[in-house]
Scaffold this motif. Structure first.
Motif, mmCIF file in Angstrom:
data_model
loop_
_atom_site.group_PDB
_atom_site.id
_atom_site.type_symbol
_atom_site.label_atom_id
_atom_site.label_comp_id
_atom_site.label_asym_id
_atom_site.label_seq_id
_atom_site.Cartn_x
_atom_site.Cartn_y
_atom_site.Cartn_z
ATOM 1 N N ALA A 187 8.595 36.990 -7.324
ATOM 2 C CA ALA A 187 9.196 37.501 -6.092
ATOM 3 C C ALA A 187 8.259 37.287 -4.915
ATOM 4 O O ALA A 187 8.668 36.838 -3.842
ATOM 5 N N PHE A 188 6.990 37.584 -5.132
ATOM 6 C CA PHE A 188 6.072 37.488 -3.995
ATOM 7 C C PHE A 188 5.596 36.065 -3.731
ATOM 8 O O PHE A 188 5.003 35.797 -2.701
ATOM 9 N N ASN A 189 5.893 35.163 -4.671
ATOM 10 C CA ASN A 189 5.539 33.774 -4.403
ATOM 11 C C ASN A 189 6.634 33.022 -3.681
ATOM 12 O O ASN A 189 6.489 31.853 -3.351
ATOM 13 N N ARG A 190 7.731 33.718 -3.435
ATOM 14 C CA ARG A 190 8.810 33.058 -2.706
ATOM 15 C C ARG A 190 8.356 32.791 -1.287
ATOM 16 O O ARG A 190 7.485 33.463 -0.754
ATOM 17 N N ARG A 191 9.003 31.809 -0.676
ATOM 18 C CA ARG A 191 8.574 31.378 0.648
ATOM 19 C C ARG A 191 8.668 32.536 1.655
ATOM 20 O O ARG A 191 9.648 33.257 1.720
ATOM 21 N N ALA A 241 3.881 36.321 4.231
ATOM 22 C CA ALA A 241 3.890 36.511 5.685
ATOM 23 C C ALA A 241 4.602 37.812 6.034
ATOM 24 O O ALA A 241 4.135 38.598 6.867
ATOM 25 N N ALA A 242 5.725 38.077 5.327
ATOM 26 C CA ALA A 242 6.478 39.306 5.592
ATOM 27 C C ALA A 242 5.647 40.535 5.243
ATOM 28 O O ALA A 242 5.645 41.538 5.974
ATOM 29 N N THR A 243 4.908 40.442 4.151
ATOM 30 C CA THR A 243 4.067 41.570 3.744
ATOM 31 C C THR A 243 2.992 41.847 4.791
ATOM 32 O O THR A 243 2.744 42.996 5.180
ATOM 33 N N VAL A 244 2.365 40.754 5.247
ATOM 34 C CA VAL A 244 1.347 40.906 6.289
ATOM 35 C C VAL A 244 1.971 41.507 7.543
ATOM 36 O O VAL A 244 1.427 42.452 8.150
ATOM 37 N N ASN A 245 3.136 41.000 7.919
ATOM 38 C CA ASN A 245 3.814 41.541 9.103
ATOM 39 C C ASN A 245 4.059 43.039 8.968
ATOM 40 O O ASN A 245 3.813 43.806 9.889
ATOM 41 N N SER A 246 4.557 43.440 7.794
ATOM 42 C CA SER A 246 4.829 44.858 7.581
ATOM 43 C C SER A 246 3.561 45.684 7.732
ATOM 44 O O SER A 246 3.558 46.742 8.368
ATOM 45 N N THR A 247 2.467 45.187 7.141
ATOM 46 C CA THR A 247 1.212 45.920 7.195
ATOM 47 C C THR A 247 0.727 46.069 8.638
ATOM 48 O O THR A 247 0.352 47.159 9.082
ATOM 49 N N PHE A 275 10.900 36.034 12.572
ATOM 50 C CA PHE A 275 9.886 36.520 11.627
ATOM 51 C C PHE A 275 10.531 37.569 10.727
ATOM 52 O O PHE A 275 11.620 38.067 11.022
ATOM 53 N N SER A 276 9.850 37.854 9.629
ATOM 54 C CA SER A 276 10.406 38.806 8.671
ATOM 55 C C SER A 276 9.404 39.907 8.355
ATOM 56 O O SER A 276 8.201 39.723 8.537
ATOM 57 N N VAL A 277 9.931 41.012 7.902
ATOM 58 C CA VAL A 277 9.093 42.047 7.296
ATOM 59 C C VAL A 277 9.675 42.296 5.902
ATOM 60 O O VAL A 277 10.699 41.719 5.551
ATOM 61 N N ILE A 278 9.021 43.167 5.133
ATOM 62 C CA ILE A 278 9.468 43.350 3.744
ATOM 63 C C ILE A 278 10.925 43.797 3.676
ATOM 64 O O ILE A 278 11.716 43.266 2.898
ATOM 65 N N THR A 279 11.289 44.737 4.536
ATOM 66 C CA THR A 279 12.656 45.271 4.444
ATOM 67 C C THR A 279 13.701 44.197 4.744
ATOM 68 O O THR A 279 14.745 44.147 4.094
ATOM 69 N N THR A 280 13.419 43.343 5.711
ATOM 70 C CA THR A 280 14.424 42.314 6.012
ATOM 71 C C THR A 280 14.465 41.280 4.893
ATOM 72 O O THR A 280 15.503 40.681 4.628
ATOM 73 N N LYS A 281 13.320 41.100 4.230
ATOM 74 C CA LYS A 281 13.309 40.188 3.071
ATOM 75 C C LYS A 281 14.187 40.742 1.949
ATOM 76 O O LYS A 281 14.913 39.988 1.294
ATOM 77 N N ILE A 282 14.095 42.035 1.726
ATOM 78 C CA ILE A 282 14.938 42.641 0.692
ATOM 79 C C ILE A 282 16.409 42.403 1.016
ATOM 80 O O ILE A 282 17.207 42.012 0.161
ATOM 81 N N TYR A 283 16.727 42.583 2.282
ATOM 82 C CA TYR A 283 18.104 42.379 2.722
ATOM 83 C C TYR A 283 18.532 40.939 2.430
ATOM 84 O O TYR A 283 19.622 40.693 1.909
ATOM 85 N N ASP A 284 17.641 39.983 2.747
ATOM 86 C CA ASP A 284 17.974 38.575 2.499
ATOM 87 C C ASP A 284 18.210 38.304 1.018
ATOM 88 O O ASP A 284 19.084 37.528 0.645
#
Ligand SMILES: Nc1ncnc2c1ncn2[C@@H]1O[C@H](COP(=O)(O)OP(=O)(O)O)[C@@H](O)[C@H]1O
Ligand SMILES: [Mg+2]
Lengths: 379, 581
Positions: free
Chosen positions: B77-81, B85-91, B257-266
């Motif tokens: 999951a975390f190796n997906r494209r 970046a989304a994790t860093v953005n969230s942090t 750009f994305s954050v974790i929550t928007t990634k989950i949505y995607d």
């Protein structure tokens, strides 16, 4: 209006009328403490019994078991001779036909005074007209007649207290439970309410179990006082008995102020129920004692005497039994209006006395006498 | 509690009763069918609403697409494209928002609670308004004000203030940080100013008497006393920022750009990849759990100094010349967080089109007409939202009442577990919770409002629970016992005494849940289908479609209904009756 007619409720007077309330070897643990640790007590119909003891001695726990909010772990509770609680049975509180006045009053803030008082009658399914009549009568009884339409928030503490009392009486229970009902009132109102409650209890003849940690309140209200300590009963007796002839040092200290003087028995007179004791503080006096204690008393053994502050005097009595006078040293004195309160020592034993006069000390010393027949052996 | 407990003796009359010596008769006499039924029902509902989705979520994060146990789901999951970046953005987002909210909220709280700066009352009002407006609606306002080219503040700056290029850009990561800060700083502000109000003046006076100066007193006495409040607020702000979805979704799409929550949505878009979504939600859940534990043990431990008292005039600092600086700060905050966004929203909702000059002739009502048009998606969403809010508020208030009563009044083994479960739902990030609900109930309730109702009810139950439980806590048990002694059975004592006395708390809970349901976006975005759109999802749709004026009009509807409903609180909290001991 004669609101209360207890005869109609109390069981027909048979030969051996069962106790209104009977506790048999009642036990209850709360957390790790044995809050109630084996209590036996019988309360006769019409009697006013006061549970008196320091905070935490298990009075509330006992009362709540009687009410049915707590179930005992051992022993039984009988109401009118019928089992109400045991370790394996509990009659729900609403089926016990009791009245109860809570320490916090627990007057329902969302109901008017009249609705508070009439609630038990509504639950019992009485007719509206009858409820109104009875509520009016009981409010009259507690002198709240003109406040029926008010909400509790518009009442003073003392008035709320009366509402709580009226509510407890409205269903005409034959046993009334009260848990420190006066402790939230200010001192002067508390004094007044004591006498009022006592008069009311006598007038309507309701059986009462009253809990308090205030000894003055207990003495005023009780036919019999039950002194409790650490979940057990220390003594049961009339107010005079627990004050004048306490069964233990604890009772002596808790009910009133106690001067305890140690000494050695000189003579024993079992027939008269008296001993004479040579006090370590340097005097000799006669003292009353219980028959049980006298049975094992013998000259040369030790004894502890209890003397109340008001039984100690500056004046030598007409017949000072054997006394030669107790030599004491002055420590401090306070003027309390009606009397002086003096702190003294008799050879290192602290002594308190009450006197009309401040006394005349020479070099801080004076000789004291006991009121004849006032000393009592506590152990 | 001993091991010999059987189900019947789990329920005893008195909270203090810790007896565990069952006997047949006692059990029989202790059973009250109605009571057991009510309690049992509430517990089943609680398990279905909260425990089940949570268990599914954890379960799914441990399996692969074929349903086999796999521990590499996280890795995959975390190796997906774009995941890292989304994790860093969230942090970064969490860090900046927390710092910003404190920098804004703490000084403001001090100014309002402890100084003579003018305009204090406006700050409280502005913070309240800012708190009520959800971040996806702020986005609409700020697009109007600060979109890169057509934003009206930018136009103003370029045309009248001589800027050569637009100074503001809300459609950027910085813009997102700004909007989030504005949305959450009220948490810090309210918590700290309440704490400052509660510090009894005598604490500070004692220090002054001993010779400490004003500054020293503030640093050594006042600040430590309000530290628990600050820490609690920081934790809430962090969790809020971490699980925020509305603003990141709206701005992230436009600014790419994305954050974790928007990634989950995607990950839940067709074809949905539940196991990856669950795995990606896991870090948020872990952080949430840890934060709540910190809150429970560290902050509570400090909170032993429960403070009482009233701020007295002696605690007010006279600022002198600094007074006007403080006032200036307040005014800027009031404008930036309340006046400008609300004004912008109202204006945009009646402007013929975004970008048009603000003249009387350009003011129209056509957007509202369209919103309420029977053939248009917006009207259906309004009806759906109102229905859902009504149902959610009622379900939550009812469940909150039963559970609050059970936890406060019945002594049994599962008591703590109920509180724990309910509070987990509180800390649970909405987006992760919605994933759990989707997995648990999609087969039963696909495409229905019921599915959304389940999610809303589970997520908002804690609010109702806490409010009602507090209400019951304040009722002395004596009040109910007095009814029992008067001859009323259990059910009747609850009906005649308990319920009327907590009606106020239940009413407030109902209103709050209603208003929060209306603005719920993250779960709705995941759970709603074509027929079950709600107002927030439609607002986001409008933003993404560029129909920003319609977004504004619908936002005005949301805010108006929310505020009117919240106004009912005054009605519920009005006290006709006595203070309850
Ligand atoms: N919930 C409880 N858990 C543990 N111990 C309790 C609890 N409630 C009361 N106790 C203990 O039981 C004893 C008796 O309490 P109580 O009957 O309330 O005393 P009283 O009314 O005489 O002041 C006290 O020692 C008290 O500390
Ligand atoms: Mg007590």
């Amino acid at each position: 209006m004669n609101f209360y007619s207890p005869a109609a409720h109390i069981l027909p007077a048979v030969e051996a009328q069962p106790a209104r309330l009977e506790l048999r070897d009642l036990r209850k643990k709360l957390g790790d403490t044995a809050a109630v640790n084996g209590i036996d007590l019988k309360v006769a119909p019409g009697e006013s019994v006061v549970l008196l003891g320091p905070s935490g001695c298990g009075k509330t726990t006992t009362l709540r078991m009687v009410a049915g909010f707590l179930q005992p772990e051992g022993g039984e509770i009988h109401l009118d001779g019928k089992l109400a609680s045991s370790a394996s049975f509990a009659l729900p509180p609403e089926k016990r036909h009791l009245g109860m006045v809570f320490q916090t009053y627990a007057v329902w803030p969302h109901k008017t005074v009249a609705d508070n008082v009439g609630y038990g009658l509504v639950v019992a399914g009485k007719k509206r007209a009858e409820i109104d009549r009875e509520v009016a009568a009981v409010l009259e009884l507690v002198q709240l007649g003109d406040l029926a339409k008010r909400y509790p928030s518009e009442l003073s503490g003392g008035q709320q207290q009366r509402v709580a009392l009226a509510r407890a009486l409205a269903t005409k229970p034959t046993l009334l439970l009260l848990d420190e009902p006066l402790s939230n009132l200010d001192a002067s109102l508390r004094q007044e309410m004591r006498f009022e409650l006592r008069a009311l209890q006598k007038r309507i003849g309701i059986t009462t179990l009253y809990v308090t940690h205030d000894q003055d309140e207990a003495l005023v209200l009780a036919d019999r006082v039950v002194v409790m300590n650490k979940g057990r009963i220390e003594q049961v007796g009339t107010p005079e008995q627990v004050y004048r002839t306490p069964a233990s040092r604890f009772v002596g200290n808790f009910v009133g102020t106690a001067n305890l003087l140690e000494g050695t028995i000189v003579t024993v007179d079992r027939a008269a129920g008296r001993v004479s004791v040579a006090l370590d503080a340097g005097d000799i006096t006669t003292a009353r004692a219980s028959a049980g204690w006298l049975a094992t008393a013998a000259p040369g053994k030790r004894a502890t005497l209890l003397l109340r502050p008001e039984d100690i005097r500056f004046d030598r009595p007409e017949k000072p039994d054997q006394q030669t006078g107790l030599d004491v040293r002055f420590v401090s004195a306070a003027f309390l209006g009606s009397r002086y309160e003096l702190q003294l020592t008799a050879k290192d034993t602290p002594l308190r006395m009450q006197s009309r006069t401040p006394g005349s000390f020479t070099d801080g010393r004076v000789r004291l006498w006991f009121r004849p027949d006032s000393a009592w052996v506590v152990a | 509690m001993g091991g010999g407990m059987s189900s019947a003796t789990l329920f005893t009359e008195d909270p203090r009763n810790v007896s565990d010596s069952p006997a047949l008769l006692q059990r029989l006499s202790g059973i009250q069918p109605v009571k057991l039924l009510v309690i049992g029902f509430a517990i089943v509902v609680l398990l279905a609403l909260i425990a089940y989705p949570l268990a599914l979520l954890i379960g799914y994060s441990l399996i692969d697409a074929q349903g086999n146990l796999a521990f590499d789901t996280f890795e995959k999951a975390f190796n997906r494209r774009g995941m890292w970046a989304a994790t860093v953005n969230s942090t970064v987002l969490v860090g900046l928002v927390t710092a910003g909210a404190c920098a804004l909220g703490i000084p403001l709280a001090w100014i309002v609670a402890r100084t003579d700066a003018p305009g204090k009352i406006l700050v409280t009002l502005a913070a309240g308004i800012s708190f009520v407006i959800p971040s996806f609606i702020s986005v609409v306002s700020w697009i109007f004000l600060a979109a890169p080219n057509s934003g009206y503040l930018n136009k103003l700056a370029v045309e009248y203030l001589g800027f050569t290029q637009a100074p503001f850009n809300i459609m950027s990561f910085g813009g997102l940080v700004f909007i989030e800060i504005i949305g959450v700083y009220p948490l810090v502000f309210f918590a700290v100013s309440a704490a400052l109000h509660n510090v009894d003046a005598s604490n500070e006076q004692a220090a002054r008497v001993l010779g400490a100066g004003r500054l020293r007193t503030t640093l050594t006495i006042t600040l430590p006393l309000v530290r628990p409040a600050i820490l609690s607020a920081i934790i809430l702000v962090m969790l809020d920022a971490l699980s925020s979805f509305g603003a990141p979704a709206a701005i992230g799409t436009m600014a790419n750009f994305s954050v974790i929550t928007t990634k989950i949505y995607d990950l839940l878009k067709f074809p949905p990849q539940f196991n990856y979504a669950a795995a990606v939600a896991m870090p948020i859940m872990v952080v949430t759990a840890v934060s709540l534990l910190i809150q429970k043990y560290a902050v509570r431990a400090e909170n032993f100094r429960t403070l009482t008292g009233k701020a007295s005039s002696e605690q007010i600092t006279t600022l002198g010349r600094w007074r006007w600086l403080a006032a200036g700060f307040c005014i800027v905050v009031v404008f930036a967080t309340a006046v400008l966004p609300v004004g912008a929203l109202l204006l945009l909702s009646v402007l013929s089109s975004f970008g048009a000059d603000i003249t009387l002739s350009n003011l129209v009502t056509k957007h509202y007409a369209l919103i309420f048009d029977a053939d248009f998606v917006a009207r259906g969403s309004i009806i759906n939202s109102l229905l859902l809010a009504l149902a959610t508020a009622t379900v939550c208030a009812g469940l909150g009442l039963v559970l609050g009563w059970v936890v406060e009044r019945v002594k049994f083994i599962g008591r703590e577990a109920i509180t724990f479960l309910v509070m987990i739902a509180y800390g649970f990030p909405s987006i992760a919770y919605a994933v759990g609900i989707l997995m648990g109930y999609v087969n039963l309730f696909y495409g229905t409002l019921t599915l959304i109702l389940i999610a809303y009810a589970g997520k908002l139950l804690p609010i109702a629970f806490v409010l009602v439980r507090n209400g019951i806590q304040q009722l002395s048990t004596d009040l109910e016992e007095a009814a029992r002694i008067s001859g009323a059975g259990w059910l009747r004592s609850v009906r005649d005494v308990t319920f009327p006395l907590v009606r106020g708390a239940v009413g407030v809970a109902w209103v709050l849940v209603f208003s929060l349901s209306l603005r719920e976006l993250s779960m709705s975005a995941i759970l709603s289908q074509a027929d079950t759109q709600v107002m927030p999802t439609v607002v986001i749709q409008f933003i993404e479609d560029g129909a920003i004026e319609l977004a504004a009009a619908l936002s005005v509807v949301i805010v108006t209904v929310s505020l009117s409903i919240l106004g009912l609180i005054r009605f519920f909290s009005r006290k006709k009756t006595a203070v309850v001991s």
